[in-house]
Design a protein around this motif. Sequence first.
Motif, PDB file in Angstrom:
ATOM      1  N   LYS A 179      27.627  42.727 -50.433  1.00 25.58           N
ATOM      2  CA  LYS A 179      27.491  43.730 -51.243  1.00 25.58           C
ATOM      3  C   LYS A 179      28.378  44.961 -50.944  1.00 25.58           C
ATOM      4  CE  LYS A 179      23.939  46.623 -53.171  1.00 25.58           C
ATOM      5  NZ  LYS A 179      22.385  46.775 -53.232  1.00 25.58           N
ATOM      6  N   HIS A 180      28.429  45.222 -49.624  1.00 26.37           N
ATOM      7  CA  HIS A 180      29.202  46.464 -48.897  1.00 26.37           C
ATOM      8  C   HIS A 180      30.442  46.212 -48.738  1.00 26.37           C
ATOM      9  CE1 HIS A 180      24.887  47.495 -48.468  1.00 26.37           C
ATOM     10  NE2 HIS A 180      25.141  48.527 -48.715  1.00 26.37           N
ATOM     11  N   ALA A 181      31.051  45.090 -49.004  1.00 26.33           N
ATOM     12  CA  ALA A 181      32.639  44.707 -48.940  1.00 26.33           C
ATOM     13  C   ALA A 181      33.265  44.934 -50.000  1.00 26.33           C
ATOM     14  CB  ALA A 181      32.632  43.450 -48.031  1.00 26.33           C
ATOM     15  N   LYS A 182      34.700  45.711 -49.940  1.00 30.62           N
ATOM     16  CA  LYS A 182      35.539  46.035 -50.860  1.00 30.62           C
ATOM     17  C   LYS A 182      35.992  44.486 -51.265  1.00 30.62           C
ATOM     18  CE  LYS A 182      36.914  50.491 -49.648  1.00 30.62           C
ATOM     19  NZ  LYS A 182      38.421  51.039 -49.713  1.00 30.62           N
ATOM     20  N   LYS A 183      36.429  43.677 -50.480  1.00 32.38           N
ATOM     21  CA  LYS A 183      36.580  42.219 -50.689  1.00 32.38           C
ATOM     22  C   LYS A 183      36.173  41.189 -49.705  1.00 32.38           C
ATOM     23  CE  LYS A 183      40.720  38.967 -51.663  1.00 32.38           C
ATOM     24  NZ  LYS A 183      42.051  38.930 -51.497  1.00 32.38           N
ATOM     25  N   PRO A 184      34.796  40.581 -49.995  1.00 28.84           N
ATOM     26  CA  PRO A 184      34.244  40.027 -49.159  1.00 28.84           C
ATOM     27  C   PRO A 184      35.168  38.605 -48.545  1.00 28.84           C
ATOM     28  CG  PRO A 184      33.208  40.260 -51.255  1.00 28.84           C
ATOM     29  CD  PRO A 184      34.460  40.769 -51.370  1.00 28.84           C
ATOM     30  N   LYS A 185      35.108  38.475 -47.048  1.00 26.65           N
ATOM     31  CA  LYS A 185      35.908  37.401 -46.818  1.00 26.65           C
ATOM     32  C   LYS A 185      35.321  36.156 -47.367  1.00 26.65           C
ATOM     33  CE  LYS A 185      36.741  39.412 -42.270  1.00 26.65           C
ATOM     34  NZ  LYS A 185      36.444  39.260 -40.732  1.00 26.65           N
ATOM     35  N   ALA A 186      36.162  34.997 -47.621  1.00 24.41           N
ATOM     36  CA  ALA A 186      35.718  33.573 -47.867  1.00 24.41           C
ATOM     37  C   ALA A 186      34.723  33.106 -47.157  1.00 24.41           C
ATOM     38  CB  ALA A 186      37.254  32.917 -48.104  1.00 24.41           C
ATOM     39  N   SER A 187      34.829  33.131 -45.777  1.00 23.37           N
ATOM     40  CA  SER A 187      33.951  32.584 -45.040  1.00 23.37           C
ATOM     41  C   SER A 187      32.392  33.092 -45.494  1.00 23.37           C
ATOM     42  CB  SER A 187      34.089  32.574 -43.551  1.00 23.37           C
ATOM     43  OG  SER A 187      34.194  34.122 -43.185  1.00 23.37           O
ATOM     44  N   TRP A 188      32.248  34.344 -45.682  1.00 28.86           N
ATOM     45  CA  TRP A 188      31.010  35.021 -45.954  1.00 28.86           C
ATOM     46  C   TRP A 188      30.562  34.428 -47.191  1.00 28.86           C
ATOM     47  CZ3 TRP A 188      32.694  40.709 -45.723  1.00 28.86           C
ATOM     48  CH2 TRP A 188      33.229  41.118 -44.111  1.00 28.86           C
ATOM     49  N   LEU A 189      31.221  34.358 -48.178  1.00 29.47           N
ATOM     50  CA  LEU A 189      30.780  33.780 -49.554  1.00 29.47           C
ATOM     51  C   LEU A 189      30.639  32.169 -49.363  1.00 29.47           C
ATOM     52  CD1 LEU A 189      33.417  35.877 -51.645  1.00 29.47           C
ATOM     53  CD2 LEU A 189      31.127  35.939 -52.190  1.00 29.47           C
ATOM     54  N   GLN A 190      31.374  31.542 -48.802  1.00 31.24           N
ATOM     55  CA  GLN A 190      30.915  30.253 -48.229  1.00 31.24           C
ATOM     56  C   GLN A 190      29.579  30.008 -47.742  1.00 31.24           C
ATOM     57  OE1 GLN A 190      34.415  29.336 -46.033  1.00 31.24           O
ATOM     58  NE2 GLN A 190      35.719  29.029 -47.740  1.00 31.24           N
ATOM     59  N   LEU A 191      29.417  30.829 -46.821  1.00 35.19           N
ATOM     60  CA  LEU A 191      27.910  30.598 -46.115  1.00 35.19           C
ATOM     61  C   LEU A 191      26.921  31.075 -47.236  1.00 35.19           C
ATOM     62  CD1 LEU A 191      26.157  30.691 -43.771  1.00 35.19           C
ATOM     63  CD2 LEU A 191      26.809  32.706 -43.241  1.00 35.19           C
ATOM     64  N   ASN A 192      26.973  31.885 -47.951  1.00 34.02           N
ATOM     65  CA  ASN A 192      26.182  32.397 -49.181  1.00 34.02           C
ATOM     66  C   ASN A 192      26.001  31.147 -50.175  1.00 34.02           C
ATOM     67  OD1 ASN A 192      25.852  35.360 -51.622  1.00 34.02           O
ATOM     68  ND2 ASN A 192      24.486  33.807 -50.537  1.00 34.02           N
ATOM     69  N   LEU A 193      27.061  30.528 -50.283  1.00 36.25           N
ATOM     70  CA  LEU A 193      27.045  29.336 -51.175  1.00 36.25           C
ATOM     71  C   LEU A 193      26.443  28.483 -50.584  1.00 36.25           C
ATOM     72  CD1 LEU A 193      28.058  27.847 -53.661  1.00 36.25           C
ATOM     73  CD2 LEU A 193      30.177  27.287 -52.365  1.00 36.25           C
ATOM     74  N   ALA A 194      26.626  27.927 -49.205  1.00 37.42           N
ATOM     75  CA  ALA A 194      25.910  26.900 -48.544  1.00 37.42           C
ATOM     76  C   ALA A 194      24.451  27.194 -48.460  1.00 37.42           C
ATOM     77  CB  ALA A 194      26.338  26.807 -47.127  1.00 37.42           C
ATOM     78  N   LEU A 195      23.990  28.331 -48.379  1.00 33.52           N
ATOM     79  CA  LEU A 195      22.595  28.844 -48.347  1.00 33.52           C
ATOM     80  C   LEU A 195      21.958  28.446 -49.601  1.00 33.52           C
ATOM     81  CD1 LEU A 195      22.762  32.149 -46.365  1.00 33.52           C
ATOM     82  CD2 LEU A 195      22.082  29.991 -45.472  1.00 33.52           C
TER      83      LEU A 195
END
Length: 409
Positions: A179-195
């Motif tokens: 939420k607080h990132a201008k452009k989230p890293k792919a690894s963060w979104l991948q973890l979010n997705l995995a959860l």
Amino acid sequence: MKKSIRISLKISLLALSLCGASTALYAESEKSTTISPWAYKQLNKAEQLIAKQEYAKARTRLEKVLAEVKKNSYAQAIALRSLGAVYALENKHQKATSLLEQALATQALNAEQQQEALLNLGQLYMAIEHYKNAVAILEPWLVKQPDTTNTQVRVLLANAYAQLKQYRKALPYIEHVIKHAKKPKASWLQLNLALYYELENYPQAAIVLRRLISLYPDNKDYWQQLTSIYQQLQQYERALTINNLAYNKGFLASEPEIIQLFNLFLYNKQPYQAASLLARELDAGRVKSTAKNWELLASAWTTAREYTHAINALEQASTLHDKGDLYLQLGRIHVEQEKWQDAVVAIKKALKKGGLKQTEEAYILLGISYFESGQLKSARSAFDNAMKYAKTRKSAQQWLKFISSDVSS
């Protein structure tokens, strides 16, 4: 999920190791009475050796300091912490963890150094997969910090909870970072997705995948995963849209991927588009020229009422099939189209090739085709053969009776 942990730790531990010794010496200059000039000199030389990546020499010098300083002294705490940094740089995380625990146990570090060491210890617990210990260290650490972001720590906590299979506890940490990132890293979104996958929250997983696609549109995996998610949600129209876009971007090249798109067109009642796709890919050679694939194409063309195309596809399938069933199917289409002579040719090929599941039907259709084309003798012969089968005996009798009455009249 493990992969994302490793990526973040590699960066974190490197930063910890490089800054450990210099931080210690800056602190020493403020507390000159607690470290002797000799110890200061040894620590300074150790720092220089670390900077040159001469780790073995740095260890030797730091161990020399530890042998001379008092137990639970400030000098001992700094030396232990610096030695732990050396082992961390050498990827000997278990040893580094033990040394940092000892440094904290002296209770000689000042408040700032204590918090820094706790953060480093939490990182090391992650490196050695002691996730419960990492959570026990990093959660209280995060509460005490005024910085509302602390991205690195939140990512570590999300990974730790994920490894502990406490997925709901992991979510707030990774979502705060995103939420607080201008452009989230792919690894963060991948973890979010995995959860979300683990929690079987597929609608939210679809939202994350759409964002991944918007940020990283050239990643084939995201398109395929979103297609699968929509199928899981039984949103087949959306699945088709995404899969077709992926195809148009050149992401679908293998036969299974193309057949999946073909089936999605069929499921969404678009047989013409399905058949056009498969015909194009058979011609291009990305889908193998097998009896099964030509039969699929024939079925799609038939559903689309493109009978000429269906017949051509079935002829291709029939020549490749080791049994006569496809020739019989071709014969059926010719009968429906009242192309009697073509039907005769196809059905005779079916009987010659053999292995039919419905031989009796083949004889009935052959008899009808002969009759309609005025070949009554051949028609009788076909119906006589149909008489041999229980399923078609009655029908064959009726046709033979009809032929006899028609001839006599």
